[in-house]
Scaffold this motif. Structure first.
Motif, PDB file in Angstrom:
ATOM      1  N   UNK A  72       2.665  11.679   7.311  1.00  0.00           N
ATOM      2  CA  UNK A  72       3.253  12.888   6.731  1.00  0.00           C
ATOM      3  C   UNK A  72       2.136  13.830   6.296  1.00  0.00           C
ATOM      4  N   UNK A  89       2.688  16.319   4.014  1.00  0.00           N
ATOM      5  CA  UNK A  89       3.016  17.012   2.783  1.00  0.00           C
ATOM      6  C   UNK A  89       2.448  16.352   1.530  1.00  0.00           C
ATOM      7  N   UNK A  90       1.946  15.170   1.635  1.00  0.00           N
ATOM      8  CA  UNK A  90       1.479  14.501   0.418  1.00  0.00           C
ATOM      9  C   UNK A  90       0.484  13.431   0.808  1.00  0.00           C
ATOM     10  N   UNK A  91      -0.314  13.004  -0.159  1.00  0.00           N
ATOM     11  CA  UNK A  91      -1.254  11.938   0.158  1.00  0.00           C
ATOM     12  C   UNK A  91      -0.517  10.650   0.506  1.00  0.00           C
ATOM     13  N   UNK A  92      -1.249   9.697   1.093  1.00  0.00           N
ATOM     14  CA  UNK A  92      -0.623   8.448   1.506  1.00  0.00           C
ATOM     15  C   UNK A  92      -0.333   7.569   0.308  1.00  0.00           C
ATOM     16  N   UNK A  93      -0.555   6.278   0.483  1.00  0.00           N
ATOM     17  CA  UNK A  93      -0.219   5.336  -0.571  1.00  0.00           C
ATOM     18  C   UNK A  93      -1.197   5.429  -1.721  1.00  0.00           C
ATOM     19  N   UNK A  94      -1.265   4.348  -2.487  1.00  0.00           N
ATOM     20  CA  UNK A  94      -2.080   4.385  -3.684  1.00  0.00           C
ATOM     21  C   UNK A  94      -3.396   3.658  -3.521  1.00  0.00           C
ATOM     22  N   UNK A  95      -4.046   3.453  -4.656  1.00  0.00           N
ATOM     23  CA  UNK A  95      -5.303   2.715  -4.667  1.00  0.00           C
ATOM     24  C   UNK A  95      -5.108   1.453  -5.493  1.00  0.00           C
ATOM     25  N   UNK A 128       0.816  -1.219   0.000  1.00  0.00           N
ATOM     26  CA  UNK A 128       0.000   0.000   0.000  1.00  0.00           C
ATOM     27  C   UNK A 128       0.851   1.271   0.000  1.00  0.00           C
ATOM     28  N   UNK A 129       2.026   1.185   0.587  1.00  0.00           N
ATOM     29  CA  UNK A 129       2.888   2.374   0.676  1.00  0.00           C
ATOM     30  C   UNK A 129       3.960   2.396  -0.418  1.00  0.00           C
TER      31      UNK A 129
END
Lengths: 169, 763
Positions: free
Chosen positions: A159, A161-167, A93-94
């Motif tokens: 964090x 500053x940015x979105x987390x993992x993906x989809x 996921x990350x």
């Protein structure tokens, strides 16, 4: 010399050369090739497995030293129905892996780290992974994966500053 | 594409590769358990322990008597295949007559087992008559000892502007500064070392190689072994990192392939890390002299770079210098620019591509020069950069060295990164620490960069898309993933064009029997060339399918539409006419529903960005710690931001590693001092912070995806920013420069030297 080693729950009794390294036992005798060899000085951690539940660098042990003990590799981590271990899931996921070579050792090191310290800070994760080298990820997403697998109790949160993992695709 | 729907392009799609890698591990060369390699013998190389020597004899008789030894092969056994006849500086497969670096392969021991190979290799007796070693730029240029006596010089090539030419270029400058510093040699250190396996049967050679390009490897292997290309098949299994050092194939792997034709059984080779650190190519290794001049109000008027490129023992990487020269002036519009270089050989490991390959060197040089200029005129380095970057209205911009920057907005990248970093606050905090005289000082380093990707755009890349009768898709790509995530990215492109879900798309690569044409992955070329080829092939398949669907529906092509969400064809506006992809593919008959595209771009692309590094330096010990790293890395339109960020992370780390800790060292006799991972300071998780990435997308018109390369940008931008930050942290103590890597010893010595200098000045 004859050794009996339990690997991922299966017991195996074999004659091995006295000088055979545990990593070569895992790869060549047990036939489990996810555990990799990345150096010859115990520096890189690609060969990390669990010995009786604790992480060890399997290039640093002889197979005979594991006689009577229990070895877990990344192949033995997911549950029998194929469900990923939380650390494996977090790596996916990350985006915690790229070429995948350091990954089995990294995953096992983090499994062990989280057993000792279930809710580490980022600094504690980084310190815990000092013996595992990765050349692709800059460690950023590996650290995120470790923190994500540990769950929300770590003090610094995600964090900002940015979105987390993906989809999932 | 027909109809409206949410595009998958630009989404943070998780990787399709990961489940296998996380549960079973990849299948790297050492993991191959294929039937063709059953009973394979192990190859162990005997390597030179001396940097420069004549080989006066090789005696394998003792080794041949050891248990499990199948053969010991030397250059003599290779005969005419060994050399590179006609080359001025030939590199044999196995050294004969002379060795030129520690680690050079001299013989191969073939054994039943791995441990037997290590034992027997120690018993191969090689007589060496040592020669003086050429180590370092000065020794190379002195030409007192020659690596290739017939050539008369260690200088392989010179290029660009001659020394001394254009001295008047600095006329009219208020300030002119110069400095000479190294861009030190570093080791690529992919976690998977080099490896190859080979089988010889029925006049065909099959080689499994850890490479970034199967097709180039096949050309090299067949060429060196004087075989028809058709007689050689190269298969790329999973590859555990390359970073440029696995482009094509090395002499070691070619020798392994040849051995399979000699010993009557397949062979396998995986080097040790100790071998990897001396026999895989290294990167960088330049000595740079910069000169910069401009006005006191911050305008740079003239810049000159002269450098010596050390290629190690054999001139594999002779092109690197021209890439550095191409990017001399970086992101700046400077009226007068010159660059000249000399390329030399030395008795060290050969130097070739390493993440960035020539561009990080150019960027490090000009960014250092700009910082020196800013310090000299007492202007903020951000302000000097803002004044001098190529203005946004100037694109396409032709640089003085002939690079044509396609698109960019360098000032915007700088402003974005400064805002994200909180630059003004950082400077204020730095001022407070300086005023207090804190032991732990803060340093802020900047870089603005532009680099070139897909420099070999004319080679293009292949992509083949085939829809099968069960509705699934196979994509065959000439590109060659080793961590970049092609299986995911190419499936996204197919889903976008055809409406067939990613899960039904299989991506194959790296088998020259299946994909005879291809170029591979290097130079940040994959998406903009290989991805564009896949997109075009998928679009071509869609248009073929439209005709087939029309035949099936008894309608015209114009009446057919593709429902992109369901992946279903129908006659527009007529329910009950739905056709699934499998049915349409079936209509294609024996020819199949397939398109094979070679996409060639008209020019390279020029990604750009700006970095801010923040370090803390302990002024008592000299230890520098990178505490923040903020970046804008603009690579045009992003296909999958998750993967692009991963590339940036890895790149930033490798670039920071060069600035902070990593350096390949030799003693004066050419003995490597960093030949294990216990000695070579590969950067670890403890030495890096989490990175702060700022989004920016400025599309290019060079390819239909609007994409530029992202694989190397992080490395190119981070090295100068981190080095600059370390120097900045102690600048108020009188330090103007510290060579890379900025180790505690170097930092401490620089502080001490500045203190002594200040004390003397005060007397």
């Amino acid at each position: 010399m004859k050794v009996e080693i339990t690997v991922n729950g299966g017991q195996l009794a074999t004659d091995v050369e006295d000088r055979m390294l545990l990593v070569h036992y895992v790869r060549d005798v047990a036939g489990l090739t996810a555990t990799n060899v990345g150096c010859d000085t115990s520096s890189c951690g690609a060969c990390t497995v669990l010995l009786d539940g604790e992480s060890v660098k399997s290039c640093t042990l002889l197979a005979v030293q594991a006689d009577g003990h229990d070895v877990t590799t990344v192949e033995g981590l997911a549950s029998a129905d194929g469900q990923l271990h939380p650390v494996q899931q977090a790596f996916r996921e990350q985006h915690g892996l790229q070429c995948g070579f350091c990954t089995p050792g990294m995953v096992m090191a983090i499994v062990s780290l989280l057993r000792e310290n279930p809710h580490p800070t980022e600094e504690q994760v980084r310190s815990g992974l000092e013996g595992n080298l990765c050349r692709c990820t800059g460690y950023h997403n590996i650290v995120r994966a470790a923190l994500a697998a540990a769950g929300p109790a770590h003090p610094r949160g995600q964090d900002e500053d940015r979105p987390g993992g993906g989809v999932a695709p | 594409m027909d109809g409206d729907r949410a595009s998958v392009l630009g989404s943070r799609v998780l990787r399709m590769e990961d489940h296998r890698l996380l549960t079973a591990g990849g299948t790297y060369v050492a993991d191959l358990r294929v039937p063709e390699l059953a009973g394979a013998a192990q190859v162990t190389f005997v390597r030179s322990p001396i940097a420069h020597a004549l080989i006066t004899g090789i005696d394998a008789s003792v080794a041949l008597g050891e248990p499990g030894v199948v053969a010991v092969l030397t250059g003599r056994d290779l005969g005419d295949l060994n050399g590179q006849a006609g080359q001025p500086m030939p590199e044999p497969l196995l050294a004969t007559g002379r060795v030129r670096f520690v680690g050079e392969p001299v013989a191969m021991v073939i054994t039943d087992g791995r441990y037997q190979g290590e034992d027997a290799a120690e018993l191969v007796s090689v007589d060496y008559e040592p020669l003086a070693a050429v180590v370092g730029f000065g020794a190379a240029l002195a030409d007192e000892t020659l690596l290739f006596p017939d050539t008369g010089s260690n200088v392989v090539a010179t290029g660009g502007d001659e020394q001394g030419a254009g001295d008047a270029m600095f006329d009219g400058c208020d300030v002119v500064l110069g400095a000479t510093f190294p861009n030190q040699r570093v080791a690529p250190v992919p976690l998977e070392v080099r490896g190859a396996a080979a089988a010889w049967a029925d006049g065909r050679l099959t080689v499994w190689a850890s490479t970034q390009n199967a097709q180039i490897a096949r050309a090299t292997i067949s060429g060196r072994l004087a075989m028809d290309q058709a007689a050689v098949r190269v298969i790329t299994p999973d590859v555990g990192g390359g970073f440029g050092a696995k482009i094509g194939t090395d002499r070691d792997a070619i020798a392994v392939a040849w051995a399979a034709t000699r010993v009557g059984r397949p062979v396998c080779w995986s080097e040790t890390r100790g071998e990897n650190l001396v026999a895989m190519t290294h990167g960088r290794s330049q000595r740079q002299t910069v000169r910069i001049g401009g006005t006191r109000d911050g305008r740079i008027l003239a810049y000159r770079l002269d450098f010596v490129q050390d290629l190690g023992a054999y001139p594999r990487g002779a092109y690197l210098a021209s890439l550095t020269r191409l990017m001399t002036s970086g992101a700046y519009e400077i009226p007068r620019v010159r660059c000249g270089y000399q390329v030399v050989v030395t008795n060290t490991t050969p130097v070739d591509a390493y993440r960035g390959a020539g561009r990080p060197e150019a960027t490090a040089a000009i960014e250092r020069a700009v910082d020196m200029f800013a310090a000299e005129i007492g202007m903020d380095p951000a302000e000097v950069r803002r004044l001098n970057v190529v203005p946004p209205g100037s694109f396409p911009y032709t640089s003085p060295t002939g690079a044509v920057y396609d698109t960019g907005d360098y000032a915007a990248a700088l402003d974005k990164v400064l805002a994200a970093a909180g630059y003004r606050d950082l400077r204020a905090e730095q001022a407070r620490r300086r005023e207090r005289g804190d032991t732990m000082q803060l340093g802020i380093g900047l870089s603005v960069y532009v680099e070139v990707t897909a420099g070999d755009h004319a080679s293009g890349e292949t992509g083949k898309v085939e829809v099968h009768e069960d509705g699934t898709v196979t994509v065959s790509t000439g590109s060659s993933p080793h961590g970049q995530g092609h299986a995911t990215s190419w499936a996204m492109l197919v889903q976008e064009e055809l409406g067939i879900p990613m899960a039904d798309v299989t991506v194959v690569h790296g088998d020259t029997d299946v994909i005879p044409r291809g170029t591979g992955t290097y130079g940040s070329r994959s998406l903009q060339l290989g991805g564009a080829a896949v997109q075009k092939a998928a679009a071509a398949v869609r248009e073929q399918a439209r005709g087939l669907a029309a035949e099936l529906a008894g309608a015209t092509e114009a009446e057919m539409e593709l429902d992109p969400r369901l992946g279903i064809w129908r006659v527009r506006g007529e329910s009950g006419t739905e056709l699934e992809w499998g049915k349409v593919a079936g209509q294609a008959g024996i020819e199949g529903l397939v398109a094979d595209v070679l996409f060639v771009a008209k020019s390279p692309t020029f990604p750009f960005g700006a970095h801010v590094a923040v370090v803390e330096v302990d002024t008592e010990t000299g230890k520098a710690s990178l505490v923040r790293h903020v970046t804008v890395d603009d690579a045009g339109t992003l296909l999958n931001p998750l993967l692009a960020e991963g590339q940036r992370h890895g790149g930033i780390a490798q670039g920071a590693a060069q600035a902070l800790v990593e350096e390949v060292l030799y003693d004066p006799d050419g003995n490597p001092l960093t030949a294990t991972l216990a000695d070579y300071a590969t950067i670890t998780a403890t030495e890096l912070p989490s990175f702060e990435l700022v989004a920016s997308q400025t599309p290019t018109a060079v390819n239909p995806l609007g994409a530029k390369g992202i694989g190397e940008a992080g490395t190119i931008g981070s090295t100068p920013a981190v080095q600059s930050a370390v120097i900045d942290a102690v600048a108020h103590l009188g330090v103007r420069h510290i060579d890379m890597p900025t180790t505690p010893q170097r930092v401490w010595a620089a502080i001490s030297a500045a203190a002594i200098s200040a004390a003397r000045g005060g007397q």
